[in-house]
Write a protein that holds these residues in place. Sequence first.
Motif, short mmCIF file in Angstrom:
data_model
loop_
_atom_site.label_atom_id
_atom_site.label_comp_id
_atom_site.label_asym_id
_atom_site.label_seq_id
_atom_site.Cartn_x
_atom_site.Cartn_y
_atom_site.Cartn_z
N ALA A 1 0.94 -1.02 0.09
CA ALA A 1 -0.06 -0.03 -0.11
C ALA A 1 0.82 1.24 0.03
O ALA A 1 0.56 2.21 -0.89
CB ALA A 1 -0.90 -0.08 1.11
N VAL B 1 -5.58 -1.69 4.27
CA VAL B 1 -5.16 -0.44 3.88
C VAL B 1 -4.74 0.42 4.51
O VAL B 1 -4.93 0.41 5.71
CB VAL B 1 -7.12 0.23 3.46
CG1 VAL B 1 -7.56 -0.64 2.31
CG2 VAL B 1 -7.83 0.24 4.52
N CYS C 1 -4.41 4.89 4.78
CA CYS C 1 -5.17 6.01 4.45
C CYS C 1 -4.83 7.30 4.86
O CYS C 1 -4.23 7.31 6.14
CB CYS C 1 -6.81 5.73 4.82
SG CYS C 1 -7.61 4.29 4.18
N VAL D 1 -6.78 6.29 -0.40
CA VAL D 1 -6.97 4.93 0.31
C VAL D 1 -6.21 4.12 -0.61
O VAL D 1 -6.55 3.87 -1.80
CB VAL D 1 -8.61 4.54 0.16
CG1 VAL D 1 -8.68 3.19 0.70
CG2 VAL D 1 -9.35 5.46 1.06
N SER D 2 -5.24 3.28 -0.06
CA SER D 2 -4.43 2.58 -0.65
C SER D 2 -4.64 0.99 -0.05
O SER D 2 -4.22 0.89 1.05
CB SER D 2 -3.12 2.87 -0.65
OG SER D 2 -2.14 2.04 -1.53
N PHE D 3 -4.89 -0.06 -1.12
CA PHE D 3 -4.90 -1.32 -0.26
C PHE D 3 -3.48 -2.31 -0.42
O PHE D 3 -2.66 -1.74 -1.52
CB PHE D 3 -5.87 -2.17 -1.41
CG PHE D 3 -7.41 -1.95 -1.22
CD1 PHE D 3 -8.01 -2.86 -0.51
CD2 PHE D 3 -8.04 -0.63 -1.48
CE1 PHE D 3 -9.38 -2.55 -0.10
CE2 PHE D 3 -9.47 -0.53 -0.96
CZ PHE D 3 -10.15 -1.52 -0.52
N THR E 1 -10.98 -2.78 7.99
CA THR E 1 -10.76 -2.14 6.82
C THR E 1 -11.74 -1.16 6.43
O THR E 1 -11.58 0.22 6.21
CB THR E 1 -10.92 -3.22 5.88
OG1 THR E 1 -10.19 -4.21 6.20
CG2 THR E 1 -9.99 -2.49 4.59
N ILE F 1 -11.86 3.10 5.50
CA ILE F 1 -12.32 3.52 4.39
C ILE F 1 -13.20 4.38 4.64
O ILE F 1 -13.36 5.62 3.93
CB ILE F 1 -12.75 2.56 3.49
CG1 ILE F 1 -11.50 1.64 2.90
CG2 ILE F 1 -13.27 3.06 2.12
CD1 ILE F 1 -11.72 0.22 2.28
N SER G 1 -8.72 6.06 -4.49
CA SER G 1 -8.80 4.78 -3.91
C SER G 1 -7.59 4.05 -5.03
O SER G 1 -7.68 4.00 -6.21
CB SER G 1 -9.98 4.08 -3.88
OG SER G 1 -10.82 4.14 -5.17
N THR H 1 -7.41 -6.09 -4.50
CA THR H 1 -8.19 -6.74 -3.46
C THR H 1 -8.99 -8.04 -4.08
O THR H 1 -9.20 -8.02 -5.07
CB THR H 1 -9.16 -5.86 -2.74
OG1 THR H 1 -9.89 -6.55 -1.91
CG2 THR H 1 -10.23 -5.10 -3.87
#
Length: 442
Positions: free
Chosen positions: A5, A54, A56, A69-71, A84, A88, A104, A108
């Motif tokens: 992320a 995630v 954020c 927002v990075s997964f 999570t 978010i 975003s 996922t």
Amino acid sequence: MKPGARDAIRAVSTDFTEFDVDDGRYGPDGPLDWPGYATQRESAARLTDTAESVVCGRARVGAAEVVLVSFDFRYLGGSVGTGTGARIVHAFDRARVSGLPLVSLIATGGTRMQEGMLSLRQLQLVARAAARLRESGLPHVAVLQDPTTGGVWASLGAGADVILALPGAQVAFAGRRVRPPRYADDPAFTAEHQYAAGHVDELVAPDQLPTRLADWLVHLGQPAPGSIDIPRPLGDQTPRARDAWHAVQQARSPHRPRAAAYLDDYFDSRVLIRGDRTGGVDEGMLCGMGRRRGHSIAYAAQTGTATTPAGFRTAARLIRLADRLGLPVLTLVDTPGAAADPEAERGGTGPAIATLFATIAEARVPVTTLVVGEGGSGGALALCSQDRLWITPDAYFSVIAPELAAQILKLDPSEVPELAGRLRLRPEDLLELGVVHGIATG
């Protein structure tokens, strides 16, 4: 090993500040006391240096300040659990309160089975937070990485205003392990297919992502104030049509400038949205946002082809987005009419046109229209402003094409030129009748 992320954040942004969110509402093994869940999470946390899937925070992408927002796919497949979802939702709320766009970066496999229905329900909570962001007039841009599957694609990803995707990424509702083995490598489950079907606006190579993302954010902001000026006419304006039939022939000339030329002349830069989000793409309807004199303007432009239901729906999508963002809209009309083949009827021509009529009627932002070629009946009128309608000297607008009028009236084809005159379709006729507000001049 897939990038994490924070790797994705560093690749597209600067000045990142992570949000501090308390997302530990349940015991170590989660709300279902799933055996071994705590151990799985501890292992994932050591690998990713984060307590959830995630990360954020607030950052700068190019010239734009945003919420990110990075997964992290390395954390239990980037799956969404209750923690999570809390992160978010908090990020969307921070974006809304701060008046910032949200970006975003998605990677996922979907929702987390170790937390059962409480995990799945996070999709509703995220959708509600995203709706509040839209109501505030702020954009959400999603970047689909590999993979983007399951309920997160069907909510956070597909629900974004603008969707960018990395080439070669898996993008699908059905993840690789849940679809039938014979479909494991079917191209329908790829970013390329989603782009072809109009579910993705742009395919962007990883090394181009920082630039393209920054470019999109600029085009989605700084709306032009109030009404906009109309494009200048580009064709040969002298002499004007000697009669109505000549006007029709001028508008149908293959040498006449088309919408792309007008857009390039009018805008300093522009970006394209693609598709109607229901599986349809009309390459003859160009929609997007352009920059002119330091401000953003949305546009929808016909390119001289018969407009399909997907084209009308894409234009309606563009105008709804512009209305939310406060961007004035320019429409360019150039079509012989709505597509009249069986496929168009099966695709819902009537409902699509009705939706576009209603969307323009309901728009709170000014819509300005220039007819630059053929104005063919309702298929052209559906894209027109109700109170800011102009026409170029080498265009026409008619209730029906002269040839079709002759067929309906059972007239000989030789009578078509005279019938064109009775339809009063020339620019000067339309101005005299009060149909248009003016004829564009250079």
